[in-house]
Design an enzyme around this catalytic site. Structure first.
Site, PDB file in Angstrom:
ATOM      1  N   VAL A   1       5.812  -3.540   6.434  1.00  0.00           N
ATOM      2  CA  VAL A   1       5.951  -2.087   6.428  1.00  0.00           C
ATOM      3  C   VAL A   1       6.955  -1.635   7.478  1.00  0.00           C
ATOM      4  O   VAL A   1       7.722  -0.690   7.257  1.00  0.00           O
ATOM      5  CB  VAL A   1       4.587  -1.390   6.639  1.00  0.00           C
ATOM      6  CG1 VAL A   1       4.012  -1.657   8.016  1.00  0.00           C
ATOM      7  CG2 VAL A   1       4.699   0.112   6.409  1.00  0.00           C
TER       8      VAL A   1
ATOM      9  N   GLY B   1       0.361  -3.942  -0.169  1.00  0.00           N
ATOM     10  CA  GLY B   1      -0.223  -2.803   0.536  1.00  0.00           C
ATOM     11  C   GLY B   1       0.650  -2.399   1.700  1.00  0.00           C
ATOM     12  O   GLY B   1       1.868  -2.603   1.686  1.00  0.00           O
ATOM     13  N   GLU B   2       0.027  -1.802   2.707  1.00  0.00           N
ATOM     14  CA  GLU B   2       0.683  -1.345   3.943  1.00  0.00           C
ATOM     15  C   GLU B   2       1.577  -0.124   3.731  1.00  0.00           C
ATOM     16  O   GLU B   2       1.998   0.491   4.687  1.00  0.00           O
ATOM     17  CB  GLU B   2       1.554  -2.456   4.565  1.00  0.00           C
ATOM     18  CG  GLU B   2       0.850  -3.731   4.906  1.00  0.00           C
ATOM     19  CD  GLU B   2       1.786  -4.775   5.506  1.00  0.00           C
ATOM     20  OE1 GLU B   2       2.982  -4.465   5.723  1.00  0.00           O
ATOM     21  OE2 GLU B   2       1.330  -5.903   5.750  1.00  0.00           O
ATOM     22  N   GLY B   3       1.906   0.225   2.478  1.00  0.00           N
ATOM     23  CA  GLY B   3       2.906   1.252   2.207  1.00  0.00           C
ATOM     24  C   GLY B   3       4.230   0.656   1.783  1.00  0.00           C
ATOM     25  O   GLY B   3       5.215   1.380   1.588  1.00  0.00           O
TER      26      GLY B   3
END
Length: 447
Positions: free
Chosen positions: A194, A413-415
């Protein structure tokens, strides 16, 4: 001496002391006359500040208020609670909750701006519809902003909400739970995906602790909003209380408003929580009506046997807990995670501010389902950054009517996926704003 003069004098003293290697502390909470009596001060002296000055072992890298995650420019009414915590409002006003206030502020798309954007798309020097999904994206951004063309959604900020999950005890992942806190440290050190993707698109990363089991340090970039040390095991009862859900929703709303108040014009969802694809599958199953087998993925790479076990865990959670999709707060409490509730609040807060939200993967999709159940109009602000390889994400996007901007089989995930899509969101507005029309360019249009 006026308050401004006092503050200026103290600031000058602080700067002079710092130059000499001295630290200055301002004691804020004391009764003036009690202090005067303790110090045996003459009656004519007025105490305007009580300062402690001395040598310190080390200076913090940031002001203590910053390290504590203190917010700026929040409405005064948010800090005034009536009788019970959460019933907010100034004297003379009807008390309300932050969630109620936020939902009430969410408006439909401005139809005039929508119509103007669609009309301009038809007159731009390109074949009608040739920009595909980006045309509808720009139209919706215009409706959200209430003007055509809308402002370019920059700067942007990604908020990574972190929390742990009691269902980890059921062996739904091969990763140890402490990886959640370890990855938070990695985010703060700038070493995660990210961070790399955020650097690529010039985006700020904020990490929000809403439910990590471990203690985390007070450092810049981390907002301490811990509601609980993880959730309970939802195969044995509700994952959270309704009060915990309310606190997490409010934390998400507050983070969204703070980031918008800081000047950000696009918010991006991020998450971190070992085992969080399991509650995501449960939430998606409830809100979409899908069978758990259809929406429960392999997460971080489970084999067939472990995957079947994970599906069975989701089924058990839905059997043990009473879930009613018409009661989204109850659903979050029963089978959700603290980061899911916070992300739902984050989406609602951004929507109330009229700022677009780029959704990441399956965790964000599950949270968006909860936000849509709380207020369907909040989806006007949501854009699907990408389609995760997790099967539940496709089900969530289909239920929400959102088309992903990127489809690269990501499942991190994480953005991360949403950050990759940010330039596309921005490009849709640049095209609407900067591309000439047939009339202005002197180009013959289609007949």
């Amino acid at each position: 001496m006026s308050g401004y003069s006092t503050a200026l004098a103290v600031e000058n003293l602080w700067l002079a002391a710092r130059a000499e290697g001295l630290g200055v502390g301002w004691v804020s909470f004391f009764r003036e006359r009690d202090l005067a009596r303790i110090l045996d001060l003459p009656p004519h002296l007025e105490v305007v500040a009580y300062l402690c000055v001395g040598y310190v072992d080390d200076f913090p890298p940031e002001p203590e208020l910053s390290l504590g995650g203190w917010a700026k420019r929040r409405p005064l009414s948010w800090a005034v609670h009536r009788e019970n915590y959460g019933r907010r409002g100034l004297p003379g006003e009807e008390p309300t909750s932050l969630l109620e206030e936020t939902i009430a502020a969410i408006e439909p798309l401005h139809q005039r701006a929508v119509n103007e954007a669609r009309d301009r798309q038809e007159r731009m020097t390109k074949p009608p519809g040739s920009l595909g999904v980006l045309e509808e994206v720009s139209v919706r951004l215009a409706g959200l902003a209430g003007e055509c063309p809308p402002p370019i959604p920059e700067p942007a900020a990604v908020a990574v909400f972190a929390g742990d999950h009691g269902v980890h005890a059921q062996g739904v992942t091969s990763w140890p739970q402490e990886v959640t806190s370890q990855m938070v440290h990695n985010f703060l050190d700038g070493g995660a995906v990210v961070n790399a993707f955020a650097e690529q698109v010039g985006t700020e990363v904020t990490v929000v602790d809403v439910g990590v089991v471990a203690d985390l340090p007070s450092v810049a970039g981390l907002l301490p909003r811990k509601v609980a040390r993880g959730t309970a095991d939802f195969t044995k009862g509700p994952a959270m209380t309704r009060t915990q859900v309310a606190y997490a929703l409010e934390a998400g709303i507050e983070v969204a408003r703070d980031l918008v108040s800081a000047g950000n014009r696009c918010l991006i969802t991020g998450d971190m929580g070992i085992a969080n694809t399991t509650p995501s599958a449960a939430l998606i199953a409830v809100f979409t009506g899908a069978d758990p087998a259809e929406v429960t993925g392999r997460g971080t790479g489970l084999d067939d046997a472990a995957h079947e076990h994970k599906i069975e865990v989701v089924r058990r959670a839905l059997a043990v807990n009473e879930v009613d999709p018409a009661d989204p707060r109850g659903v979050l409490a029963a089978v959700g995670g603290l980061e899911h509730a916070a992300l739902a609040g984050f989406i609602l807060g951004a929507s109330a501010a009229g700022v677009p939200v780029l959704l990441d993967g399956v965790i964000a999709g599950a949270a968006a389902l909860a936000a849509a159940a709380l207020e369907p109009g909040s989806m006007n602000a949501c854009f699907a950054g990408h389609r995760s390889a997790e099967p539940g994400h496709s089900a969530a996007l289909q239920h929400l009517g959102l088309r992903p901007l990127v489809d690269l089989e990501l499942r991190l995930g994480e953005g991360s996926g949403a950050l990759l899509a940010l330039p596309l969101l921005q490009a849709s507005v640049r095209a609407l704003r900067d591309v000439a029309t047939f009339d202005s360019a002197g180009v013959s249009g289609h007949t």
